[in-house]
Design a protein around this motif. Structure first.
Motif, short mmCIF file in Angstrom:
data_model
loop_
_atom_site.label_atom_id
_atom_site.label_comp_id
_atom_site.label_asym_id
_atom_site.label_seq_id
_atom_site.Cartn_x
_atom_site.Cartn_y
_atom_site.Cartn_z
N MET A 3 0.84 -1.20 0.00
CA MET A 3 0.00 0.00 0.00
C MET A 3 0.87 1.24 0.00
N SER A 4 0.82 1.99 -1.06
CA SER A 4 1.64 3.20 -1.15
C SER A 4 1.04 4.30 -0.30
N SER A 5 1.86 5.19 0.20
CA SER A 5 1.32 6.30 0.99
C SER A 5 1.69 7.64 0.36
N ALA A 6 1.73 7.66 -0.97
CA ALA A 6 2.07 8.88 -1.70
C ALA A 6 1.09 9.99 -1.32
N VAL A 7 1.61 11.14 -0.90
CA VAL A 7 0.72 12.20 -0.43
C VAL A 7 0.08 12.99 -1.56
N SER A 8 0.59 12.78 -2.79
CA SER A 8 0.07 13.59 -3.88
C SER A 8 -1.00 12.85 -4.69
N ALA A 9 -1.42 11.67 -4.22
CA ALA A 9 -2.42 10.90 -4.95
C ALA A 9 -3.71 11.71 -5.04
N PRO A 10 -4.39 11.64 -6.19
CA PRO A 10 -5.65 12.38 -6.30
C PRO A 10 -6.67 11.81 -5.31
N SER A 11 -7.44 12.69 -4.71
CA SER A 11 -8.33 12.31 -3.62
C SER A 11 -9.33 11.23 -4.01
N ALA A 12 -9.82 11.24 -5.25
CA ALA A 12 -10.85 10.29 -5.65
C ALA A 12 -10.38 8.85 -5.57
N SER A 13 -9.08 8.63 -5.76
CA SER A 13 -8.59 7.25 -5.68
C SER A 13 -7.87 6.98 -4.37
N ALA A 14 -8.05 7.86 -3.38
CA ALA A 14 -7.34 7.70 -2.11
C ALA A 14 -7.77 6.41 -1.40
N ARG A 15 -6.80 5.83 -0.71
CA ARG A 15 -7.04 4.57 0.02
C ARG A 15 -6.75 4.78 1.50
N ILE A 16 -7.32 3.93 2.33
CA ILE A 16 -6.90 3.86 3.73
C ILE A 16 -5.59 3.08 3.75
N THR A 17 -4.54 3.73 4.26
CA THR A 17 -3.21 3.13 4.18
C THR A 17 -2.79 2.46 5.49
N ALA A 18 -3.42 2.82 6.59
CA ALA A 18 -3.03 2.22 7.86
C ALA A 18 -4.16 2.34 8.87
N LEU A 19 -4.24 1.33 9.74
CA LEU A 19 -5.10 1.39 10.92
C LEU A 19 -4.15 1.20 12.10
N ASP A 20 -3.74 2.31 12.72
CA ASP A 20 -2.83 2.23 13.86
C ASP A 20 -3.62 2.04 15.15
N VAL A 21 -3.08 1.25 16.05
CA VAL A 21 -3.73 1.02 17.35
C VAL A 21 -2.73 1.33 18.45
N LEU A 22 -3.13 2.17 19.40
CA LEU A 22 -2.25 2.54 20.51
C LEU A 22 -2.89 2.14 21.84
N ASP A 23 -2.07 1.64 22.75
CA ASP A 23 -2.53 1.30 24.11
C ASP A 23 -2.16 2.48 25.03
N VAL A 24 -3.17 3.23 25.45
CA VAL A 24 -2.96 4.44 26.23
C VAL A 24 -3.68 4.29 27.57
N ARG A 25 -2.94 4.48 28.67
CA ARG A 25 -3.58 4.29 29.98
C ARG A 25 -3.25 5.45 30.92
N PHE A 26 -4.25 5.86 31.70
CA PHE A 26 -4.07 6.92 32.69
C PHE A 26 -4.13 6.30 34.09
N PRO A 27 -3.18 6.63 34.96
CA PRO A 27 -3.13 5.98 36.29
C PRO A 27 -4.15 6.58 37.26
N THR A 28 -5.43 6.55 36.85
CA THR A 28 -6.48 7.20 37.66
C THR A 28 -6.73 6.49 38.99
#
Lengths: 444, 444
Positions: free
Chosen positions: A1-26
């Motif tokens: 999956m290319s992540s070229a930033v200049s790709a025309p919007s109509a053919s844009a793809r989802i290039t990544a689904l990032d997942v982060l584990d974030v915790r607050f010591p409440t």
């Protein structure tokens, strides 16, 4: 999956689904403590959808957890990535109903539910991230993006599977068309006054009576007309705390109580009756969130005290039955428990069909930020009213969000920035990353 | 945690909770195909509890999934390890009720359920592994280990939270004491004849009519008195297949049909009525497993055809309501969906209290191996009868188990080796390891 930033919007793809584990010591302070959650570390399994559209827009959302298990939640979200990465941005954002159904109905992943628990919350987080992206592309906050959609397009967002004995597409269209004429007027009123809120800040179990009374006084002074107390650990304490709260706020302020599932059916009835002299407005989560018939029995026994539940209701099928069985007076949607905006549209429509008010659960991490959009949409385009409706407000962790909720005179002010308001500051994501962020490494 | 093998048994500890991702490429043949699971790869998130007792005994069990998501299931099991590793083997095996409650009620992990989905199945797998270990230490198969326990000790296995409006500890004790006098006689009968089975082998959706008829004939010849057909993809096909099956087996053999949740309530009623001329014995999973009121409506409409469900029922609270609402004629427990042996004891007691027969769901990976113990225990010590009760049998993947089920004349023969029969051959665990085992690397 290319992540070229200049790709025309109509053919844009989802290039990544990032997942982060974030915790607050409440858990270090007893903020957030209740009868079933004595020491929560409020956490987010956080999603970022990235594209190659070159417009700088990303979809952000999260699943909320209370600490341990946030890694499992993150793994569940990651399991959806193969269904998302590579899709056309246009197609996803142009038919979020089809997108959400494609995740819900994966024939293998659904075994882990179906439509409940970690895998369903994962679907909700990814679907919500797609709504964030779609609304940003449209340049609108989600409540307005939804509130300006034609009724037919809103109906297409809903998965009617298993609903048709209570709500058909025709019913849904009828509800939405009836509310259509007043949309503009209600939007204007919303922008002017905001949406009513209530606050849980005074009522956590870990607080002293003095702190409870002080915070309750402050809540009333700040314009709230409803507060909430956690109950269910000790009847004697609860009777005393309820008395303190009632004496502090007077007769004109509603006091809800929340047992966080602590009781069996008869226990719930007995306990609520013991609190009745202090006029609790609703009893929230009196018993198991799965116990539809149990809620119906409690409601029958404790009326006119209202029964509320929803933050742990797994999906629209359980909400459907709570309504069919006359088991609840108040539907408490949650932005991060069910399958995202789409399933919450279904639940708003069900509640409207049965004439039951929706008072969302919030708090945690980002739940206030996300759920305000759903209540405001409900007001503008579904139920058409905010009467006897309030969104929960808890003043935790908002400083980590780029578009935090704004409260004025006991109301949520309508968000103005595009998206779902779930985006966190990059520094917060780094600092509270688990287990490797500086906040956590400093603790070991 | 040391793993010294010479430690004295009384101070032995659990030294490891290993989790393996094991998948079988069953989607290559249409075995296991139904209306909601078109291409399952039967999989196991497999648990091994290791100790330093020096007796060579390990606890083995598994959570079953259908492929994608097995890694999420494995992550959920791994999240329980900190609650298990380091515990005293004596204490765990001596009070499995307390052990199971300690996992179910972790105040942070329960947010992922509560008591449903991946985290609850993980609890089930770990609890079942502990039962395997405890029964091996006692030198008995689990059905017998349970069937020889005093009624009071069996009651102590059950978590009565949220059950007391339908089943109290006193009710449970009463049921168990009433069944106590006949235990020995029923054990002897069980060892002699086994427990009745039915077979799903002929009825998968992917099979041709010829294959269906041939397998149905073979099933009757092998002594089965009940077979099952998957339905729900095409009404026309289902009517034809049902006719083929009925003509093949004749009037004296029961034919159950299974829709795997495919329908809304009215669809279910219409479809089952269309099949009625061929006398289906029960309709299984007509609609959402969460839809208690929906099942009640279907049952009311299609009687005397029976309504069965259970393999996707998340927990005892939902089973309780299915019974309270008169929504089912048949309770289908599953060994790997709920919180393990302990919660299944609760469900067996509920079914007995309401006088509803239990006909377990099985198949998948190891589900037959595990669930036979529960039905046999039910026969010996709970309901005291096997009348109108059958355990599902599917002839898949048994060759991977060290103590596979044995079927003779349409009956499950009682397991004789100690444990829960869920242990797989080390070579199978290696060969089908995902994604690095040779079976999978050869596919890439």
């Amino acid at each position: 999956m290319s992540s070229a930033v200049s790709a025309p919007s109509a053919s844009a793809r989802i290039t990544a689904l990032d997942v982060l584990d974030v915790r607050f010591p409440t858990s270090e302070h007893l903020d957030g403590s209740d009868a079933m959650n004595p020491e929560p570390d409020y956490s987010a399994a956080y999603v970022i959808l990235r594209t190659d559209a070159g417009d700088g827009l990303e979809g952000h959302a999260l699943a909320f957890t209370t600490g341990r298990g946030n890694d499992v939640q993150a793994a569940a979200i990651a399991a959806l990535a193969p269904h998302v990465v590579g899709l056309s941005v246009e197609e996803v954002c142009g038919d979020l109903g089809a997108f959400s159904r494609s995740l819900v109905h994966d024939p293998q992943l659904r075994w882990l539910g179906p439509e409940k628990g970690a895998i369903h919350m994962a679907t909700g987080a990814v679907v919500n991230a797609a709504w964030d992206l779609a609304a940003k592309r449209a340049g609108k906050p989600v409540w307005r993006f939804l509130g300006e959609m034609p009724p037919e397009e809103l109906v297409a967002q809903v998965d009617f599977r298993w609903l048709s004995d209570a709500l058909t597409p025709e019913d849904a269209l009828d509800i939405l068309c009836r509310a259509e004429p007043g949309r503009q007027e209600r939007t204007a009123r919303l922008l002017e006054r905001g949406y009513p809120a209530y606050t849980t800040t005074p009522g956590w179990l870990g607080y002293s009576d003095e702190k409870l009374a002080r915070l309750a006084r402050e809540a009333v002074a700040a314009g709230f007309t409803q507060i909430k107390l956690k109950v269910g650990a000790s009847l004697e304490d609860d009777v005393r705390r309820m008395q303190v709260a009632r004496e502090t706020v007077g007769a004109g302020i509603r006091i809800a109580v929340d047992a966080n599932q602590r009781w069996d059916v008869q226990d719930a009835i007995d306990w609520v009756r013991a609190l009745a002299p202090y006029q609790p407005y609703w009893i929230e989560e009196p018993t198991s969130p799965d116990d539809i018939l149990g809620h119906a029995a409690v409601r029958k026994a404790v009326g006119p005290i209202k029964v509320a539940t929803g933050e742990h209701i797994a999906n629209r099928v359980v909400f459907k039955q709570l309504l069919q069985a006359g088991a609840v007076d108040i539907v408490q949607i949650d932005s991060a428990r069910v399958g995202g905006v789409n399933e919450n549209i279904a639940i708003l429509l069900l509640a409207s069909k049965f004439g039951v008010p929706v008072c969302p659960h919030a708090g945690g991490v980002g739940l206030c930020e996300m759920v305000q959009h759903l209540s405001m949409f409900d007001y503008v385009a579904v139920s058409g009213t905010a009467e006897n409706r309030v969104i929960e407000y808890v003043d935790h962790l908002h400083e980590h969000f780029t578009d935090p909720v704004r409260i004025a005179d006991g109301h949520y002010l309508a968000p103005e920035l595009p998206g779902l308001s779930a985006q966190m500051h990059p520094e917060s994501l780094k600092e509270y990353a688990y287990p490797d962020g500086p906040v956590w490494t400093a603790r070991v």
